[in-house]
Design an enzyme around this catalytic site. Sequence first.
Site, PDB file in Angstrom:
ATOM      1  N   ASN A 183     -20.966 -53.759 100.408  1.00  0.00           N
ATOM      2  CA  ASN A 183     -22.097 -53.230 101.164  1.00  0.00           C
ATOM      3  C   ASN A 183     -23.210 -52.880 100.181  1.00  0.00           C
ATOM      4  O   ASN A 183     -23.250 -51.797  99.616  1.00  0.00           O
ATOM      5  CB  ASN A 183     -21.672 -52.001 101.957  1.00  0.00           C
ATOM      6  CG  ASN A 183     -22.740 -51.562 102.928  1.00  0.00           C
ATOM      7  OD1 ASN A 183     -23.920 -51.799 102.688  1.00  0.00           O
ATOM      8  ND2 ASN A 183     -22.336 -50.937 104.015  1.00  0.00           N
ATOM      9  N   ASP A 184     -24.120 -53.818 100.011  1.00  0.00           N
ATOM     10  CA  ASP A 184     -25.224 -53.655  99.065  1.00  0.00           C
ATOM     11  C   ASP A 184     -25.995 -52.364  99.260  1.00  0.00           C
ATOM     12  O   ASP A 184     -26.726 -51.927  98.376  1.00  0.00           O
ATOM     13  CB  ASP A 184     -26.254 -54.780  99.292  1.00  0.00           C
ATOM     14  CG  ASP A 184     -25.792 -56.096  98.746  1.00  0.00           C
ATOM     15  OD1 ASP A 184     -25.158 -56.106  97.693  1.00  0.00           O
ATOM     16  OD2 ASP A 184     -26.079 -57.128  99.395  1.00  0.00           O
ATOM     17  N   CYS A 185     -25.888 -51.825 100.453  1.00  0.00           N
ATOM     18  CA  CYS A 185     -26.769 -50.727 100.827  1.00  0.00           C
ATOM     19  C   CYS A 185     -26.101 -49.368 100.758  1.00  0.00           C
ATOM     20  O   CYS A 185     -26.724 -48.357 101.065  1.00  0.00           O
ATOM     21  CB  CYS A 185     -27.323 -50.977 102.222  1.00  0.00           C
ATOM     22  SG  CYS A 185     -28.240 -52.515 102.285  1.00  0.00           S
TER      23      CYS A 185
END
Length: 811
Positions: A482-484
Amino acid sequence: MRFGHFDDAAREYVITNPRTPYPWINYLGNDDFFGLISHTAGGYAFCKDARFRRLTRYRYNNVPWDDGGRYFYIQDGDCVWSPGWKPVRTELDEYRCRHGMSYTIIRGVKNGIEAEALFFVPLGTWAEVHQLTLTNRSQVARAVRVFSLVEWCLWNAHDDLNNLQRNLSIGEVEIDGSAIYHKTEYRERRNHYAFYAVNAPLAGFDTDRDAFLGPYNGFDSPAAVMEGTPRNSEAHGWSPIASHCVALHLQPGEAKTLVFLLGYVENADDQKWDRPGVIHKANARALIERFATPASVAAAFQELRSFWDGLLSRYVLDSGDARLDRMVNVWNQYQCMVTFNLSRSASYFETGIGRGVGFRDSNQDVIGFVHQVPARARQRILELAATQLPDGSAYHQYQPLTKRGNSDIGGDFNDDPLWLIFSTAAYIKETGDFSILDEQVPFDNDERAARPHFEHLKRAFSHTVDNLGPHGLPLIGRADWNDCLNLNCFSTDPNESFQTTSNRAGRTAESVMIAGQFVLYGREFVELCRRSGREQEALEAQRHVDAMVASVLEHGWDGEWFLRAYDFFGNRVGSRENEEGSIFIESQGFCAMAGIGLGEGKVEQALDSVNAWLDSDVGLVLHQPAFTRYRLEYGEISSYPPGYKENAGVFCHNNPWIMIGETVLGRGDRAFEYYRKIAPAYLEDRSDVHRLEPYVYAQMVAGRDAARPGEAKNSWLTGTAAWNYYAITQFILGIRPGYDALEVNPCIPRTWNGFTVTRIFRGVTYHIEVRNPRHVSKGIRRVSLDGDPMSGNTIPMLDPGSEHRVMVELG
Ligand code: BGC
Ligand code: NOJ
């Protein structure tokens, strides 16, 4: 509402209404030369690298959308029209766009003239064929003028939009008979040019955009076309284009075919010029010659079709459900191949100048296409490994042209390295080729630092072991999958990127998702050690895996589901104690796939919680409740409005993790229900809500917290393609390559009577029939091979080239 239909026999999606809710695109090309083409002939072409070798110009986020492409204008007296409706938008008597496997056919009919354009890239060729056939369907002789149009990009797609003070002075072209050459910057540091040619004499041409359009007109009404008079303009700077004008006379019933060729050529340094200022065109002429006749085009097209027949013959399902069959047999596999080719670089949502080949992304993509082109999977895996850093970590991406890792979109995503084990294992299972482990591969592209590929896997594994946090769980680094979820970012400055900033170099924030991933792929690593005779390493690795399982059970369980993470301060993320973001999908998916706590009922409990908290009509959302305000300690995830993207959108990439988890539990009804909720062919009737192509997955569908749940964004280039393919083919249908053999272990809805699959595996063709007379989801009652009963559900390796019948009865 629909805008077209599937033609399964032709493997095409047929769009019959040009007013789709968004441009519905297709891809041309399979190797080096690629084109994106929308259903109205918008889009662009590039060779090798969407950023550095862009052939034609495209303006993203333009108004109206999708303006610019490969356009034909037909000037028929006062009536000017385009076969693809756009750009002119003259109402057509008939319109149809067929998107097929690496080709698109657009057909329009107006006032008794039919125009059909076939677009494709012949295999192994650096060129697009645009074959246009005009047929006079009326009773009288007709005279029309055909104008073509492409606008050149000045190669570097980023600078092309940016550096106008230079660009507007450098454009150069040559006109040579019916071929228009684009040679900007060829005089100095470039040894490549492009051309657009047609196999017919010209009534005129244009190469200067503003002369062709007229300074105040758009693509919809070029002055030259409206007046029927090409300007014969020669571009000097400004914006070079290529436009041919061909005059055609058609008797009643008569058809004429024009072959246009949009190509790219590289010349050796000492062969750049014919004479000063005049480019050496031998290679271009040879290409033009090769496709000079409709017969040669037909042969190349046939080759392309056979190529796809071959690619799609390796896993063929007959389930009795047309929507499932077209996903599994055609469109999902096709999307996997396109995604392999393009990674995350060029789509209608990725501009070709932002992201290149992602480390995590492309390693995951392997599971979607390895059965189609194993040799290319091998090459991609080794290319990715060559960008790995000596400490086992990874650059987040590399640029296709240079194949060197770069930090443009960050690094230190601590899930990255482990995907290399996943892809390598998938490759070996498909092929049985353990020699990949011995291949010498550089670290950080430094040949002097080359070591066997096995060593890369070992360092990937050790990277997790060397980076554990206070609870014995893996440190998250910049973020995991999850890049975020940016737990070390703490960004208050809108001018810094969440992807590349970590304002606190903490060694506290830990990821339970990576923990699950480590257990799952760590076991794979143990297996690879064993099978390559590294018993000691296997034992040691197994100890780390066991320790991780223990850490997850001790510190990663929240009571009814798996925690998501510990943040910078050591607080729980994805816990009942959090008002927002109480439960996340990723750790449930990975811990379930890894079977952590399976015996104690934890997997079942976790997946029941997923069902209770995250399920919706449009798929499983990423977490709940959505974040309603920005949380400094979580980063980008809380920056999106609720229901979108990583803030509780339906991220179609991770839904299959839960599907696979459900198959671990044997719950085939649920697994398949999750599958069909997001599989595009099942959403076709809701195309007006979904908005994107009903033949490919989108990365994200707006979740239940959004204003318009079910609205998709970011179609085509997403790990969704590979993961859904993997889930349906290997876990739900259950036909799964193992190291020694093919295993059959379906987990299907109880209502199914069965299905058949033809699977070509290591050169052997297996016709597998699964019968479900007792209407169960999972469990093997008996198996036979060529009529002889077998014990177990592992089908032994047989002679390459041979064909066998396998019968599996569930119950
Ligand atoms: C998006 C992610 C994406 C990343 C790429 C983020 O803003 O939400 O989905 O992977 O950017 O750079
Ligand atoms: C898209 C990226 O390409 C992928 O690497 C990432 O895992 C997802 N976004 C989720 O953030």
